[in-house]
Motif scaffolding. Structure first.
Motif, PDB file in Angstrom:
ATOM      1  N   GLU A   1      37.806  32.217  31.132  1.00 53.84           N
ATOM      2  CA  GLU A   1      39.258  32.546  31.635  1.00 53.84           C
ATOM      3  C   GLU A   1      39.684  33.983  31.154  1.00 53.84           C
ATOM      4  OE1 GLU A   1      41.978  29.542  31.041  1.00 53.84           O
ATOM      5  OE2 GLU A   1      40.901  28.242  32.605  1.00 53.84           O
TER       6      GLU A   1
ATOM      7  N   GLU B   1      37.688  35.378  41.665  1.00 54.97           N
ATOM      8  CA  GLU B   1      38.925  35.157  41.949  1.00 54.97           C
ATOM      9  C   GLU B   1      39.220  33.663  42.474  1.00 54.97           C
ATOM     10  OE1 GLU B   1      43.022  35.865  41.942  1.00 54.97           O
ATOM     11  OE2 GLU B   1      41.672  37.473  41.615  1.00 54.97           O
TER      12      GLU B   1
ATOM     13  N   GLN C   1      39.208  31.920  39.301  1.00 57.23           N
ATOM     14  CA  GLN C   1      39.717  32.522  38.054  1.00 57.23           C
ATOM     15  C   GLN C   1      39.000  32.384  36.773  1.00 57.23           C
ATOM     16  OE1 GLN C   1      43.638  33.603  38.384  1.00 57.23           O
ATOM     17  NE2 GLN C   1      42.626  33.688  40.419  1.00 57.23           N
TER      18      GLN C   1
END
Length: 173
Positions: free
Chosen positions: A130, A152, A155
């Motif tokens: 992350e 994306e 994430q």
């Protein structure tokens, strides 16, 4: 199964569910993880389901206990996901907060990577991290991983260990 100077990797046993519950519900660990359920009953089932995992293997999802060799205390867990179509191992590690910043993750992952390379030298090894997990980013960079991209859809940064690189062993403390 696997041993370093201070740690052992072993299969889960029923008593590990309580330890998992303690640190997986601690915000210092859970904020960067995407665990499923963390209730005691769910973790008991998790431990039962993954107790027979073999390391190294091509099982698609594997989980192991990280244990201090001096005390037998479980201090974390390792996840290994294998994707056959991509011939790729994805690593994840959680260390209990009271053991953070002591080099345990680096020590264990260095040996895990060496074992995976010996097991399947052509397989890719990756980590998904992350954006705000700077300790993990630093850890995987130290182990020789390179940032490939930001994904994306999940994430996460995708970090890969290039070529047949095997990280240097962690310095002794």
């Amino acid at each position: 199964m696997l041993q370093t100077r201070r740690l052992s990797l072993r299969n889960f046993c029923p008593a590990d569910a309580q330890t998992l519950h303690t640190y997986r519900n601690d915000p210092r660990c859970s904020r960067h993880q995407r665990y499923g359920a963390t209730e005691p009953e769910a973790l008991e089932a998790f431990v039962r389901d993954y107790a027979p995992s073999l390391f190294p293997s091509r099982e698609q999802e594997q989980h192991y206990a990280v244990v201090r060799t001096d005390s037998g205390e479980m201090i974390g867990d390792l996840s290994v996901f294998y994707t056959p179509a991509d011939r790729c191992f994805t690593l994840g590690i959680t260390i209990a907060p009271h053991c953070h910043r002591q080099g345990f993750a680096c020590e264990l992952l260095g040996e895990v990577i060496a074992r995976l390379r010996a097991f399947d030298p052509a397989a890719e090894i990756v980590a998904l991290i992350e954006r705000d997990n700077t300790p993990s980013i630093a850890l995987f960079r130290k182990l020789g991983f390179m940032e490939e991209c930001w994904a994306e859809s999940i994430q996460s940064y995708v970090y890969t260990l290039g070529g047949n690189a095997v990280p240097e062993p962690a310095p002794s403390r």
